[in-house]
Enzyme design. Structure first.
Site, PDB file in Angstrom:
ATOM      1  N   LYS A  47       7.846  18.002  12.773  1.00 57.21           N
ATOM      2  CA  LYS A  47       8.232  19.417  12.795  1.00 57.21           C
ATOM      3  C   LYS A  47       7.460  20.138  13.897  1.00 57.21           C
ATOM      4  CE  LYS A  47       9.508  19.680   7.939  1.00 57.21           C
ATOM      5  NZ  LYS A  47      10.800  20.266   7.693  1.00 57.21           N
TER       6      LYS A  47
ATOM      7  N   LYS B 238      10.215  22.156  -6.473  1.00 56.37           N
ATOM      8  CA  LYS B 238      11.670  22.268  -6.355  1.00 56.37           C
ATOM      9  C   LYS B 238      12.141  23.456  -7.192  1.00 56.37           C
ATOM     10  CE  LYS B 238      12.704  17.539  -5.085  1.00 56.37           C
ATOM     11  NZ  LYS B 238      13.042  17.740  -3.669  1.00 56.37           N
TER      12      LYS B 238
ATOM     13  N   THR C  50      24.819   2.543   6.733  1.00 59.90           N
ATOM     14  CA  THR C  50      25.890   3.288   6.065  1.00 59.90           C
ATOM     15  C   THR C  50      25.317   4.328   5.103  1.00 59.90           C
ATOM     16  OG1 THR C  50      25.940   1.632   4.311  1.00 59.90           O
ATOM     17  CG2 THR C  50      27.479   1.312   6.128  1.00 59.90           C
TER      18      THR C  50
ATOM     19  N   HIS D 127       3.437  14.634   2.954  1.00 57.20           N
ATOM     20  CA  HIS D 127       3.615  15.839   3.775  1.00 57.20           C
ATOM     21  C   HIS D 127       2.490  16.872   3.598  1.00 57.20           C
ATOM     22  CE1 HIS D 127       7.390  13.909   4.079  1.00 57.20           C
ATOM     23  NE2 HIS D 127       7.970  14.457   3.040  1.00 57.20           N
TER      24      HIS D 127
ATOM     25  N   ASP E 253       6.508  10.132   8.647  1.00 59.16           N
ATOM     26  CA  ASP E 253       6.331  11.294   7.772  1.00 59.16           C
ATOM     27  C   ASP E 253       7.017  12.409   8.535  1.00 59.16           C
ATOM     28  OD1 ASP E 253       5.363  13.810   6.782  1.00 59.16           O
ATOM     29  OD2 ASP E 253       3.902  12.670   5.641  1.00 59.16           O
ATOM     30  N   HIS E 254       8.194  12.816   8.076  1.00 63.50           N
ATOM     31  CA  HIS E 254       8.995  13.681   8.953  1.00 63.50           C
ATOM     32  C   HIS E 254       8.358  15.060   9.160  1.00 63.50           C
ATOM     33  CE1 HIS E 254      10.787  15.296   5.217  1.00 63.50           C
ATOM     34  NE2 HIS E 254      11.130  16.349   5.934  1.00 63.50           N
TER      35      HIS E 254
HETATM   36  N1  LIG Z   1      18.351  10.603   2.642  1.00 62.63           N
HETATM   37  C1  LIG Z   1      17.357  11.315   3.131  1.00 62.63           C
HETATM   38  O1  LIG Z   1      17.513  12.476   3.533  1.00 62.63           O
HETATM   39  C2  LIG Z   1      15.990  10.718   3.201  1.00 62.63           C
HETATM   40  C3  LIG Z   1      15.758   9.386   2.931  1.00 62.63           C
HETATM   41  N2  LIG Z   1      14.506   8.849   3.082  1.00 62.63           N
HETATM   42  C4  LIG Z   1      14.268   7.423   2.863  1.00 62.63           C
HETATM   43  O2  LIG Z   1      15.177   6.650   3.648  1.00 62.63           O
HETATM   44  C5  LIG Z   1      15.512   5.457   2.984  1.00 62.63           C
HETATM   45  C6  LIG Z   1      17.021   5.363   2.834  1.00 62.63           C
HETATM   46  O3  LIG Z   1      17.462   6.449   2.055  1.00 62.63           O
HETATM   47  P1  LIG Z   1      18.998   6.865   1.947  1.00 62.63           P
HETATM   48  O4  LIG Z   1      19.680   6.708   3.252  1.00 62.63           O
HETATM   49  O5  LIG Z   1      19.006   8.182   1.298  1.00 62.63           O
HETATM   50  O6  LIG Z   1      19.548   5.775   0.909  1.00 62.63           O
HETATM   51  P2  LIG Z   1      21.068   5.387   0.624  1.00 62.63           P
HETATM   52  O7  LIG Z   1      21.095   4.827  -0.748  1.00 62.63           O
HETATM   53  O8  LIG Z   1      21.996   6.481   0.975  1.00 62.63           O
HETATM   54  O9  LIG Z   1      21.343   4.198   1.666  1.00 62.63           O
HETATM   55  C7  LIG Z   1      20.842   2.903   1.478  1.00 62.63           C
HETATM   56  C8  LIG Z   1      21.356   2.006   2.574  1.00 62.63           C
HETATM   57  O10 LIG Z   1      20.885   0.690   2.341  1.00 62.63           O
HETATM   58  C9  LIG Z   1      22.016  -0.228   2.382  1.00 62.63           C
HETATM   59  N3  LIG Z   1      21.743  -1.329   1.484  1.00 62.63           N
HETATM   60  C10 LIG Z   1      21.495  -1.288   0.157  1.00 62.63           C
HETATM   61  N4  LIG Z   1      21.282  -2.519  -0.322  1.00 62.63           N
HETATM   62  C11 LIG Z   1      21.404  -3.366   0.734  1.00 62.63           C
HETATM   63  C12 LIG Z   1      21.296  -4.776   0.877  1.00 62.63           C
HETATM   64  N5  LIG Z   1      21.030  -5.586  -0.140  1.00 62.63           N
HETATM   65  N6  LIG Z   1      21.482  -5.292   2.108  1.00 62.63           N
HETATM   66  C13 LIG Z   1      21.768  -4.497   3.160  1.00 62.63           C
HETATM   67  N7  LIG Z   1      21.881  -3.175   3.087  1.00 62.63           N
HETATM   68  C14 LIG Z   1      21.703  -2.609   1.875  1.00 62.63           C
HETATM   69  C15 LIG Z   1      23.184   0.639   1.932  1.00 62.63           C
HETATM   70  O11 LIG Z   1      24.395   0.184   2.458  1.00 62.63           O
HETATM   71  P3  LIG Z   1      25.459  -0.761   1.700  1.00 62.63           P
HETATM   72  O12 LIG Z   1      25.659  -0.161   0.352  1.00 62.63           O
HETATM   73  O13 LIG Z   1      26.667  -0.710   2.590  1.00 62.63           O
HETATM   74  O14 LIG Z   1      24.820  -2.078   1.668  1.00 62.63           O
HETATM   75  C16 LIG Z   1      22.863   1.944   2.662  1.00 62.63           C
HETATM   76  O15 LIG Z   1      23.240   1.845   4.007  1.00 62.63           O
HETATM   77  C17 LIG Z   1      14.739   5.468   1.671  1.00 62.63           C
HETATM   78  O16 LIG Z   1      13.527   4.807   1.871  1.00 62.63           O
HETATM   79  C18 LIG Z   1      14.494   6.960   1.430  1.00 62.63           C
HETATM   80  O17 LIG Z   1      13.350   7.180   0.639  1.00 62.63           O
HETATM   81  C19 LIG Z   1      13.463   9.614   3.516  1.00 62.63           C
HETATM   82  C20 LIG Z   1      13.622  10.949   3.781  1.00 62.63           C
HETATM   83  C21 LIG Z   1      14.883  11.612   3.631  1.00 62.63           C
HETATM   84  O1  LIG Z   2      10.410  13.839   1.987  1.00 63.75           O
HETATM   85  C1  LIG Z   2      10.939  14.721   1.348  1.00 63.75           C
HETATM   86  O2  LIG Z   2      11.067  15.933   1.905  1.00 63.75           O
HETATM   87  C2  LIG Z   2      12.048  16.846   1.445  1.00 63.75           C
HETATM   88  C3  LIG Z   2      11.643  18.218   2.001  1.00 63.75           C
HETATM   89  O3  LIG Z   2      11.682  18.156   3.388  1.00 63.75           O
HETATM   90  P1  LIG Z   2      12.012  19.454   4.255  1.00 63.75           P
HETATM   91  O4  LIG Z   2      11.934  18.996   5.662  1.00 63.75           O
HETATM   92  O5  LIG Z   2      13.383  19.901   3.832  1.00 63.75           O
HETATM   93  O6  LIG Z   2      10.978  20.466   3.890  1.00 63.75           O
HETATM   94  C4  LIG Z   2      12.146  16.868  -0.054  1.00 63.75           C
HETATM   95  O7  LIG Z   2      13.299  17.594  -0.436  1.00 63.75           O
HETATM   96  C5  LIG Z   2      12.306  15.468  -0.583  1.00 63.75           C
HETATM   97  O8  LIG Z   2      12.270  15.504  -2.009  1.00 63.75           O
HETATM   98  C6  LIG Z   2      11.211  14.568  -0.073  1.00 63.75           C
HETATM   99  O9  LIG Z   2      11.521  13.216  -0.405  1.00 63.75           O
END
Ligand SMILES: NC(=O)C1=CN([C@@H]2O[C@H](COP(=O)(O)OP(=O)(O)OC[C@H]3O[C@@H](n4cnc5c(N)ncnc54)[C@H](OP(=O)(O)O)[C@@H]3O)[C@@H](O)[C@H]2O)C=CC1
Ligand SMILES: O=C1O[C@H](COP(=O)(O)O)[C@@H](O)[C@H](O)[C@H]1O
Length: 521
Positions: free
Chosen positions: A195, A354, A24, A253, A190-191
């Site tokens: 790329k 940033k 989610t 990265h 590592d996204h």
């Molecule tokens: N968002 C992005 O663009 C990026 C994120 N990341 C990495 O991806 C990972 C997730 O990030 P992000 O999606 O932004 O985080 P969010 O906070 O948006 O999502 C966290 C998720 O974990 C679930 N969650 C939290 N606690 C629990 C629990 N106790 N049990 C089960 N599910 C749980 C939440 O759902 P619910 O509340 O329903 O439990 C939710 O689905 C992190 O490691 C982040 O560093 C890396 C690159 C980019």
């Molecule tokens: O992993 C991360 O990357 C983004 C930058 O990624 P990009 O593909 O948009 O260049 C960065 O904003 C973020 O802070 C970092 O966690």
């Protein structure tokens, strides 16, 4: 867009169940669902696949699919075709799980077995952890205890960054994961490695005979790698305050791009051979003492500054959730040295930050000057540059010098340009999911890469804690603090302008012409 063409992959993935923790969350909605849909549209997902979403929220399968659809509408690259959507959505189901409660994994196990039966999927499971890293170790343990990870076929664990916050925490996390999964089963994302143009570095270097003879310290004066962002910390202060640009961007990265540029040709274009060569770069990367951090690293934090409409953007310290006296760096520039035969003496300048003026990622390789005896135009003869544009306009350009037509004998810079067709590259996550599910870990990070990257970063983080180097404020919308320019100018170079876009031939870009190459002497 024909995205099969864009994905560049032709073979459908093997039957599998994709168990998505954090179903989610932001990452799942923004990146993972659109990537899965692209793969499905390209017929790269097999008939026999299922996605089981897991998170705490109490969704039904139906309401989960509604969320899925909303995510695709908001973040997907392709429009949703009704018939395709029906076929896609039926592969998705949801199981409410709190990962801190081992009992709830039993429920998840039942659900996974149910969908495996329904879609006739062999026990081939991908566990994707799209949730906060503090849960990674616990999830692995409960996967084991609940026997979810106990499969007759294969299993893979895909995990998001950050992988620890220093060497010690990374080691702890790694040993927790390794209690359940083999190194070959762990895919650390590592996204940047997904790329298109980062992957293209390998092809550029090893499929073109013109580059290898000059890819060394005899011909290259310096390498400049920039990843600049226009956004600020957004709503991630609680994470970013503890991370800063060093851990958020440099540890992963930026070092990955350094490795791709600096690695030796691998013995074969095979996963482990490539990763072995990348690791050797990190082994040769000079580790800094505190004094060297002072000399080679610049750190900055954004202050206020105008946005495009003239409105004032808040300083980092005034952002929501940020300590008003925060010393977290939102910008880093550094001069790195790779102490090996190929690169001895060549500075690798990196910078990332940033709230800078453009969103762009570019690598510029500056070649050494020609002797000035023929065309000494009072410092106007520009060096040859190879520019790899990673984002936004993917492409490569080479800056050469040529005679201006006519009789005055003036030498002018010209650019040879290759641009990737717009929108023709798959999103990084499409490629990474495709590779991860099929078991190709070339563009994922191996444990020794992670640990060596932390060994490089930890002393810098320690110096930062001691206030070294001083934190310089830079204006939002600028290109970082003045100290970043001074770092490069100290060596007689300049940062080449980074726009992320194909440049007009340099002849028509006067701002490039007055930039000096390396001054003589
Ligand atoms: N968002 C992005 O663009 C990026 C994120 N990341 C990495 O991806 C990972 C997730 O990030 P992000 O999606 O932004 O985080 P969010 O906070 O948006 O999502 C966290 C998720 O974990 C679930 N969650 C939290 N606690 C629990 C629990 N106790 N049990 C089960 N599910 C749980 C939440 O759902 P619910 O509340 O329903 O439990 C939710 O689905 C992190 O490691 C982040 O560093 C890396 C690159 C980019
Ligand atoms: O992993 C991360 O990357 C983004 C930058 O990624 P990009 O593909 O948009 O260049 C960065 O904003 C973020 O802070 C970092 O966690």
């Amino acid at each position: 867009m024909n995205s099969t063409e864009a994905t560049g992959a032709g073979r459908a993935l093997p039957p599998h169940t994709f168990i998505l923790f954090g179903a989610t969350g932001d990452l799942a909605r923004r990146k993972l669902y659109p990537a899965l849909y692209d793969l499905f549209q390209d017929k790269l997902l097999p008939e026999r696949f299922a996605v089981v979403g897991a998170a705490r929220r109490s969704y039904t399968d139906e309401s989960f699919r509604d969320e899925l659809r909303a995510a695709l509408e908001e973040f997907g690259r392709n429009s949703i075709e009704p018939e395709l959507w029906e076929q896609f959505a039926k592969h998705f189901s949801y199981c409410a799980v709190d990962v801190r409660n081992p009992e709830e994994f039993k429920k998840l196990n039942e659900q996974v077995r149910k969908v495996e039966q329904a879609f006739d999927i062999p026990e081939q499971r991908v566990f994707y952890l799209a949730m906060a890293p503090e849960f990674f170790g616990e999830v692995a343990l409960h996967l084991y205890d609940s026997k979810l990870s106990d499969v007759k076929g294969w299993r893979r664990l895909i995990i998001e960054k950050p992988f620890g916050r220093d060497l010690s925490s990374a080691e702890t996390l790694n040993s927790q994961l390794r209690e359940v999964f083999e190194e070959e089963e762990i895919y650390r994302i590592d996204h940047y490695l997904g790329k298109e143009m980062v992957q293209n570095i390998e092809v550029l270097r090893f499929a073109n005979s013109i580059f290898e003879p000059v890819w060394n310290n005899r011909s290259i004066a310096n390498v400049q790698i920039t990843s600049s962002e226009t956004v600020g910390v957004e709503d991630r202060a609680s994470y970013y305050e503890r991370s800063g640009a060093l851990r958020d961007m440099v540890q992963n990265h930026m070092l990955q791009m350094v490795m791709m540029i600096a690695m030796e040709p691998p013995s074969r274009l095979k996963t482990e051979a490539i990763r072995d060569e990348k690791v050797k770069v990190l082994r040769s990367l000079r580790r800094f003492s505190e004094n060297e951090v002072k000399a080679h690293v610049v750190r900055g934090q954004y202050g206020e500054g105008p946005d495009k409409s003239g409105k004032t953007l808040p300083a980092y310290r005034n952002e929501h959730g940020v300590d008003a006296a925060s010393n977290t760096e939102t910008f880093i520039a550094a001069r790195l040295y790779i102490d090996n035969f190929r690169w001895a003496g060549v500075p690798f300048y990196i910078r990332t930050g940033k709230r800078m003026s453009v969103k762009a990622t570019e690598i510029v390789i500056q070649f050494k000057d020609m002797p000035r005896m023929y065309f000494n135009q009072e410092g106007q003869l520009l060096p040859n540059l190879l520019v790899i544009r990673v984002y936004p306009e993917e492409g490569i350009s080479i800056q050469l010098n040529a005679k201006r037509p006519g009789t005055d004998g003036t030498v002018v810079p010209v650019a040879m340009e290759f641009s990737q067709e717009p929108d023709n590259s798959p999103e990084a996550y499409v490629r990474l999911l495709y590779d991860g599910i099929q078991g190709d870990s070339t563009f994922f990070t191996r444990w020794d890469e992670v640990s060596l990257a932390w060994k490089f970063v930890d002393p810098i983080a320690a110096a930062f804690r001691d206030g070294i180097p001083p934190l310089s404020e830079y204006e939002s919308g600028s290109f970082g603090p003045a100290a970043s320019n001074e770092l490069v100018e100290h060596d007689g170079f300049v940062w080449w302008p980074v726009t992320g876009q194909s440049q007009p031939p340099a002849e028509q870009a006067p701002e490039r012409q007055h930039l000096p190459g390396r001054p003589v002497g």
